[in-house]
Motif scaffolding. Sequence first.
Motif, mmCIF file in Angstrom:
data_model
loop_
_atom_site.group_PDB
_atom_site.id
_atom_site.type_symbol
_atom_site.label_atom_id
_atom_site.label_comp_id
_atom_site.label_asym_id
_atom_site.label_seq_id
_atom_site.Cartn_x
_atom_site.Cartn_y
_atom_site.Cartn_z
ATOM 1 N N GLU A 8 0.830 -1.211 0.000
ATOM 2 C CA GLU A 8 0.000 0.000 0.000
ATOM 3 C C GLU A 8 0.864 1.261 0.000
ATOM 4 O OE1 GLU A 8 -0.552 -2.650 2.092
ATOM 5 O OE2 GLU A 8 -2.265 -3.400 0.952
ATOM 6 N N ASP A 9 1.923 1.265 0.801
ATOM 7 C CA ASP A 9 2.829 2.420 0.836
ATOM 8 C C ASP A 9 3.536 2.606 -0.508
ATOM 9 O OD1 ASP A 9 2.107 2.806 3.463
ATOM 10 O OD2 ASP A 9 3.965 1.986 4.301
ATOM 11 N N LEU A 10 3.926 1.496 -1.118
ATOM 12 C CA LEU A 10 4.600 1.569 -2.412
ATOM 13 C C LEU A 10 3.678 2.182 -3.456
ATOM 14 C CD1 LEU A 10 6.977 -0.934 -3.952
ATOM 15 C CD2 LEU A 10 5.104 -0.133 -5.347
ATOM 16 N N ASN A 15 1.904 6.551 -6.976
ATOM 17 C CA ASN A 15 0.827 7.436 -7.445
ATOM 18 C C ASN A 15 1.113 8.898 -7.128
ATOM 19 O OD1 ASN A 15 -0.789 5.481 -8.664
ATOM 20 N ND2 ASN A 15 -1.809 4.981 -6.744
ATOM 21 N N GLN A 16 1.724 9.145 -5.976
ATOM 22 C CA GLN A 16 2.052 10.511 -5.588
ATOM 23 C C GLN A 16 3.000 11.140 -6.610
ATOM 24 O OE1 GLN A 16 3.921 10.785 -1.758
ATOM 25 N NE2 GLN A 16 4.214 12.985 -1.883
ATOM 26 N N LEU A 17 3.932 10.349 -7.116
ATOM 27 C CA LEU A 17 4.890 10.849 -8.101
ATOM 28 C C LEU A 17 4.399 10.648 -9.537
ATOM 29 C CD1 LEU A 17 8.158 9.590 -6.400
ATOM 30 C CD2 LEU A 17 7.273 11.923 -6.452
ATOM 31 N N PRO A 46 -4.120 -1.342 -9.119
ATOM 32 C CA PRO A 46 -3.059 -1.845 -8.242
ATOM 33 C C PRO A 46 -3.403 -3.168 -7.561
ATOM 34 C CG PRO A 46 -3.304 0.501 -7.937
ATOM 35 C CD PRO A 46 -4.418 0.061 -8.848
ATOM 36 N N THR A 47 -4.642 -3.339 -7.146
ATOM 37 C CA THR A 47 -5.024 -4.595 -6.498
ATOM 38 C C THR A 47 -4.938 -5.763 -7.481
ATOM 39 O OG1 THR A 47 -7.338 -4.038 -6.936
ATOM 40 C CG2 THR A 47 -6.500 -3.574 -4.730
ATOM 41 N N SER A 48 -5.328 -5.536 -8.728
ATOM 42 C CA SER A 48 -5.229 -6.585 -9.749
ATOM 43 C C SER A 48 -3.768 -6.876 -10.067
ATOM 44 C CB SER A 48 -5.951 -6.163 -11.022
ATOM 45 O OG SER A 48 -7.316 -6.001 -10.785
#
Length: 115
Positions: A8-10, A15-17, A46-48
């Motif tokens: 999740e952090d990754l 996404n932030q960048l 991302p989940t997929s």
Amino acid sequence: MNLPSNFEDLIAEVNQLDLYKKLVLQLNKDFLRANVDLNFHEEVLPTSLKLVLYETVYTLIQEKFADYLNLLYLIDVSEKQVKALDGSDPLQLAEAVSFLILKREWQKVWFRNKY
């Protein structure tokens, strides 16, 4: 560069960048180089991505171990980190290795974008 400690952090950092598409393209490029049949669509959720990557790594561990080792070598996943994982449960191993793959691919994308 501080690497994220979980999926999740990754994804949040990617996404932030605004580098998610580049991460997906890097994954596709390296899986193709390793001759592993996996190709993500650029718009994959991302989940997929996590689930399909995990299933692919699990299948490689169980059925095509030489291809699995080749993939890790081509992506340049740290051998020390892989050896430190508990290999007694293939499901947990596949999940942990999938995250190591994503972290290494993220490093490549981040460095390419930064420099």
